[in-house]
Write a protein that holds these residues in place. Structure first.
Motif, PDB file in Angstrom:
ATOM      1  N   ALA A  47     -12.554  27.391 -32.619  1.00  0.00           N
ATOM      2  CA  ALA A  47     -12.056  25.841 -31.806  1.00  0.00           C
ATOM      3  C   ALA A  47     -11.178  25.680 -31.035  1.00  0.00           C
ATOM      4  CB  ALA A  47     -13.404  25.321 -32.745  1.00  0.00           C
ATOM      5  N   SER A  48      -9.997  26.307 -32.017  1.00  0.00           N
ATOM      6  CA  SER A  48      -8.666  25.538 -31.445  1.00  0.00           C
ATOM      7  C   SER A  48      -8.452  26.513 -30.299  1.00  0.00           C
ATOM      8  CB  SER A  48      -7.655  26.356 -33.048  1.00  0.00           C
ATOM      9  OG  SER A  48      -7.986  27.764 -33.092  1.00  0.00           O
ATOM     10  N   THR A  49      -8.751  27.293 -30.316  1.00  0.00           N
ATOM     11  CA  THR A  49      -8.389  28.314 -29.124  1.00  0.00           C
ATOM     12  C   THR A  49      -9.841  27.700 -27.570  1.00  0.00           C
ATOM     13  OG1 THR A  49      -9.623  30.016 -29.352  1.00  0.00           O
ATOM     14  CG2 THR A  49      -7.637  29.909 -29.366  1.00  0.00           C
ATOM     15  N   ALA A  50     -10.315  27.293 -27.505  1.00  0.00           N
ATOM     16  CA  ALA A  50     -11.399  26.704 -26.795  1.00  0.00           C
ATOM     17  C   ALA A  50     -11.228  25.481 -26.284  1.00  0.00           C
ATOM     18  CB  ALA A  50     -13.143  27.481 -27.111  1.00  0.00           C
ATOM     19  N   PRO A  51     -10.812  25.070 -25.902  1.00  0.00           N
ATOM     20  CA  PRO A  51     -11.973  23.355 -24.890  1.00  0.00           C
ATOM     21  C   PRO A  51     -12.093  22.815 -25.891  1.00  0.00           C
ATOM     22  CG  PRO A  51     -12.168  24.474 -22.890  1.00  0.00           C
ATOM     23  CD  PRO A  51     -11.668  25.293 -23.756  1.00  0.00           C
ATOM     24  N   ALA A  52     -11.762  21.689 -25.770  1.00  0.00           N
ATOM     25  CA  ALA A  52     -12.795  20.433 -26.225  1.00  0.00           C
ATOM     26  C   ALA A  52     -14.119  20.083 -25.232  1.00  0.00           C
ATOM     27  CB  ALA A  52     -12.513  19.409 -27.320  1.00  0.00           C
ATOM     28  N   VAL A  53     -14.999  19.983 -26.302  1.00  0.00           N
ATOM     29  CA  VAL A  53     -16.453  19.255 -25.135  1.00  0.00           C
ATOM     30  C   VAL A  53     -15.924  17.598 -24.780  1.00  0.00           C
ATOM     31  CG1 VAL A  53     -18.826  18.912 -24.921  1.00  0.00           C
ATOM     32  CG2 VAL A  53     -17.420  20.477 -25.618  1.00  0.00           C
ATOM     33  N   PRO A  54     -15.913  17.778 -23.305  1.00  0.00           N
ATOM     34  CA  PRO A  54     -15.664  16.293 -23.397  1.00  0.00           C
ATOM     35  C   PRO A  54     -17.389  15.264 -23.523  1.00  0.00           C
ATOM     36  CG  PRO A  54     -15.926  17.797 -21.008  1.00  0.00           C
ATOM     37  CD  PRO A  54     -15.843  18.895 -21.705  1.00  0.00           C
ATOM     38  N   ALA A  55     -16.869  14.504 -23.165  1.00  0.00           N
ATOM     39  CA  ALA A  55     -17.930  13.363 -23.772  1.00  0.00           C
ATOM     40  C   ALA A  55     -18.805  13.089 -22.111  1.00  0.00           C
ATOM     41  CB  ALA A  55     -17.762  12.010 -24.077  1.00  0.00           C
TER      42      ALA A  55
END
Length: 290
Positions: A47-55
């Motif tokens: 999760a630290s290397t993949a982008p966060a999911v935008p709302a």
């Protein structure tokens, strides 16, 4: 088979697949987009290397084009390669689909398909909060892409929107050179093989690509009798509408009396035994065309 279509949700959905077929208007869009990354399904990236999911709020989600079989969505990722393994999911609810940047949604994946059934989703790779999935839509039309367009597309979807299902233990391999359809086990053993009719040189069956069994239904009006039409997520890569009309150029496996040779508009014709064998496989089963 006759080229016409009327939709129902009780098994008779007149989707024209005698030669790559479902006769409904196609949506159109831009034709950009990068090729999909390597497609071996594996746990990768934390999760630290993949982008966060935008709302994406409900109104924004509803406004996105649906990535259905007849849609053309330029932001999807073209897939022109084979896939060796995958996992099967269903959607908990409608979900946004993202391209490479995973910042701006490009389409909406509906939780129910064109027959009103739960949408089958095939995942290729997991990265943090994301899953790379195959989609039933096109990324571009051959007529706008120099005469060749990807037969399959992919996109990123928030993994939280997916509910995992049982993974099929076999896959389908279509050989256009040998004109056969084979059911192959996870260990690479051919369990059954059938003669098949494939596309002509003018309307070829796309090769070098993997899709999946998307849906099935019975529609005697299409000349397939009471044998279920096996619809894949693949599209013609050489023609917008090989069979005429506005059916999205979909590729199906279906019964036809002429089930050998280069005889179709892109679909794959099988005997009754061949159709029954494919019909016994679960939706989400991978279909590779060589």
């Amino acid at each position: 088979m006759p080229h016409r279509k009327t939709w129902t949700t009780v098994g008779v959905a007149a989707v024209v697949v005698a030669a790559a077929a479902i006769a409904v208007p196609a949506l159109t869009g831009a034709t950009g987009g990068e090729a999909v990354p390597a497609t071996t399904h594996r746990p990768t990236a934390t999760a630290s290397t993949a982008p966060a999911v935008p709302a994406v709020d409900a109104a924004a989600l509803a406004a996105l084009p649906e990535a259905r079989y007849s849609a053309v969505v330029g932001g999807l990722l073209p897939v022109d390669r084979t896939v060796s393994s995958a996992e099967v999911f269903r959607l908990r609810a409608d979900a946004p689909l993202f391209g490479d940047d995973r910042q701006h949604p490009v389409a909406r994946f509906a939780a129910t398909d064109f027959l009103g059934q739960p949408t089958t989703v095939v995942g290729l790779r997991h990265e943090g909060a994301w899953e790379l999935v195959l989609t039933p839509a096109r990324q571009a039309l051959p007529s706008t892409a120099g005469g060749h367009a990807a037969a399959q597309t992919a996109a990123w979807v928030p993994a939280a929107s997916l509910e995992q299902q049982a993974t099929p233990t076999s896959h389908v391999v279509i050989s256009t050179a040998d004109q056969t359809v084979s059911i192959v086990s996870s260990t690479g053993q051919v369990s059954r093989s059938f003669p098949a009719g494939v596309g002509t040189s003018d309307t070829p069956t796309p090769t070098g690509v993997t899709g999946y069994l998307e849906q099935r239904y019975v529609d005697p009006s299409q000349g397939t009798g009471d044998h279920p039409i096996q619809l894949t997520s693949l599209h013609s890569s050489a023609d917008d509408e090989p069979y005429g009309g506005s059916d999205g150029g979909l590729i199906g496996l279906h019964w036809n009396a002429a089930a050998s040779g280069a005889v179709s508009h892109g679909c794959v014709r099988l005997s009754a035994d061949g159709v029954a064998a494919i019909d016994a496989l679960p939706l989400g089963t991978l279909v590779t065309v060589e």
